[in-house]
Design an enzyme around this catalytic site. Sequence first.
Site, PDB file in Angstrom:
ATOM      1  N   ARG A 101       0.879  -1.184   0.000  1.00 42.23           N
ATOM      2  CA  ARG A 101       0.000   0.000   0.000  1.00 42.23           C
ATOM      3  C   ARG A 101       0.905   1.219   0.000  1.00 42.23           C
ATOM      4  NH1 ARG A 101      -5.098   1.570   3.754  1.00 42.23           N
ATOM      5  NH2 ARG A 101      -5.980   0.132   2.233  1.00 42.23           N
ATOM      6  N   HIS A 128      -7.667   0.820  -5.945  1.00 43.40           N
ATOM      7  CA  HIS A 128      -7.825  -0.002  -4.737  1.00 43.40           C
ATOM      8  C   HIS A 128      -8.566  -1.290  -5.144  1.00 43.40           C
ATOM      9  CE1 HIS A 128      -7.875  -1.134  -0.689  1.00 43.40           C
ATOM     10  NE2 HIS A 128      -8.649  -0.229  -0.145  1.00 43.40           N
ATOM     11  N   GLN A 131     -10.251  -3.855  -2.613  1.00 45.08           N
ATOM     12  CA  GLN A 131     -11.477  -3.303  -2.047  1.00 45.08           C
ATOM     13  C   GLN A 131     -12.661  -3.577  -2.972  1.00 45.08           C
ATOM     14  OE1 GLN A 131     -12.026  -1.460   0.950  1.00 45.08           O
ATOM     15  NE2 GLN A 131     -14.079  -2.043   0.318  1.00 45.08           N
ATOM     16  N   ASP A 218     -17.301   7.455  -0.777  1.00 47.25           N
ATOM     17  CA  ASP A 218     -16.026   7.367  -0.058  1.00 47.25           C
ATOM     18  C   ASP A 218     -15.717   8.774   0.456  1.00 47.25           C
ATOM     19  OD1 ASP A 218     -13.597   6.472   0.947  1.00 47.25           O
ATOM     20  OD2 ASP A 218     -12.604   6.263  -1.003  1.00 47.25           O
ATOM     21  N   CYS A 258     -16.265   1.928   1.552  1.00 49.02           N
ATOM     22  CA  CYS A 258     -15.074   1.095   1.812  1.00 49.02           C
ATOM     23  C   CYS A 258     -14.547   1.255   3.230  1.00 49.02           C
ATOM     24  CB  CYS A 258     -13.984   1.400   0.798  1.00 49.02           C
ATOM     25  SG  CYS A 258     -13.390   3.092   0.896  1.00 49.02           S
ATOM     26  N   ARG A 286     -13.504  -8.377   2.554  1.00 45.38           N
ATOM     27  CA  ARG A 286     -12.079  -8.177   2.248  1.00 45.38           C
ATOM     28  C   ARG A 286     -11.298  -9.443   2.602  1.00 45.38           C
ATOM     29  NH1 ARG A 286      -9.907  -3.080   2.093  1.00 45.38           N
ATOM     30  NH2 ARG A 286      -8.066  -4.193   1.365  1.00 45.38           N
TER      31      ARG A 286
HETATM   32  N1  NVA Z   1     -10.001   6.668  -0.903  1.00 43.70           N
HETATM   33  C1  NVA Z   1      -9.530   6.295   0.408  1.00 43.70           C
HETATM   34  C2  NVA Z   1      -9.731   4.838   0.633  1.00 43.70           C
HETATM   35  C3  NVA Z   1      -9.299   4.355   1.990  1.00 43.70           C
HETATM   36  C4  NVA Z   1      -9.460   2.881   2.154  1.00 43.70           C
HETATM   37  C5  NVA Z   1      -8.070   6.663   0.560  1.00 43.70           C
HETATM   38  O1  NVA Z   1      -7.319   6.443  -0.400  1.00 43.70           O
HETATM   39  O2  NVA Z   1      -7.682   7.175   1.605  1.00 43.70           O
HETATM   40  N1   CP Z   2     -11.009   0.082   3.165  1.00 38.84           N
HETATM   41  C1   CP Z   2      -9.720  -0.035   3.523  1.00 38.84           C
HETATM   42  O1   CP Z   2      -8.847  -0.312   2.711  1.00 38.84           O
HETATM   43  O2   CP Z   2      -9.483   0.175   4.834  1.00 38.84           O
HETATM   44  P1   CP Z   2      -8.065   0.370   5.531  1.00 38.84           P
HETATM   45  O3   CP Z   2      -7.526   1.711   5.073  1.00 38.84           O
HETATM   46  O4   CP Z   2      -8.382   0.373   6.998  1.00 38.84           O
HETATM   47  O5   CP Z   2      -7.157  -0.733   5.135  1.00 38.84           O
END
Ligand code: NVA
Ligand code: CP
Length: 303
Positions: A101, A128, A131, A218, A258, A286
Site C-alpha cells: 500500500r 484499490h 477493495q 467514499d 469502503c 475483504r
Molecule cells: N479513498 C480512500 C480509501 C481508503 C481505504 C483513501 O485512499 O484514503
Molecule cells: N477500506 C480499507 O482499505 O481500509 P483500511 O484503510 O483500513 O485498510
Amino acid sequence: MPKRDFLAIPDFSKDQILQLFELAQRMKRGPYRDRPLAGKTLAMIFTKSSTRTRVSFEVGAYQLGGHALFLSSRDIQIGRGEPIKDTARVLSRYVDGIMIRTFAHSDVEELARYATVPVINGLTDLLHPCQVLADVLTMREHVGGWEGKTVAWIGDGNNVANSWLNAAGVLGFELRLACPEGYEPNRTIFDFAKARTKVSITEDLESAVRGAHVVNTDVWASMGQEGETEQRMLAFKGYQVSPELMRLADPKAIFLHCLPAHRGEEVAESVFEGKQSRVFDQAENRLHVQKALMAMVMGGTQE
Ligand code: NVA
Ligand code: CP
C-alpha cells in the site's frame, strides 16, 4: 509458469474473477481445510495507514497456513531511500508474495517488475482493486449479482472509483458517477470502461442514483490529500448520501462504503447505520476475497 501479479482488476479476466468469487464464497461458507499457503510468507509493505487491509491480509494468510510480515515504511529501508527495485529483489529471496500500500501507482508497477514473486496492490493513489473485489462480492450476495444492475458512485473520482470503473468494464454492469467538476476519475480508466459497458459522469446526484441497485461513496479527502481538506470540503458540499437521496434508488438498494467513513460529510449517519447499509459485510468480504486471491496467486489454487 509466469508469476501472477494483481495490481488492477483487469489483470484478471471475467472468468478468473468468477473463479475467485466462487473460491471466496467456499472459504466464507467454511469449513475450508486446505492450506495453500503452508510454509509461505507474505510481506506487507505499508507507507499509508490501514486497519482493514492489514488485518484481513494478515489473518487471511494465517488461516491459509501461511504467515504475513507487517513492514511499515517507517521501519524498513525503503523509508530511508532504498530503491524499490532493490527492495523487490531482496524480498523476493525471502518471501512468496508481496502486498503493498503506497502513494504512486508507478512504484507498485516497479515493484512488480523487479520482484520474482507475485505482487498484490493494497491501495495506491490510483487504484484499490482488493477493495472493489470485496465490494462486488457484497453486491453479488446482497443484490443478486451484477447482470443488468446499476451502481451509483457519489463523490470523489478517487482510487476506489477508478477500481469500480475497472470492475464495470471487466464484468459489464452500469456505473453512474456523480462527481464535482475537477474531481472526476482517471480519464484513461474511464475510457477503458466506456469502451466495454455503460458508464457516465454527472454533477447531478439524483440522476446518478435514480433506480440504482448499489449506492456507493467514499471520503472527500483520501490519504495523502489532508492538505486539500478545506478546499475539498467546499467542492464536495452537497455530495452526501442522505436518506432523501437513498429513497430515489431501487427500493432494495444497498449502501456501500469502503471505510473509514466520515459521517455527516459523504454519508448521513442514518444511512450509514440504516437498514440498507452493508458496510460491515463489505469489510468482512475483504478477508474472503483476499484469501481467495492469495490462494490463486501465491498458492497455485485453481477453483
Ligand atoms: N479513498 C480512500 C480509501 C481508503 C481505504 C483513501 O485512499 O484514503
Ligand atoms: N477500506 C480499507 O482499505 O481500509 P483500511 O484503510 O483500513 O485498510
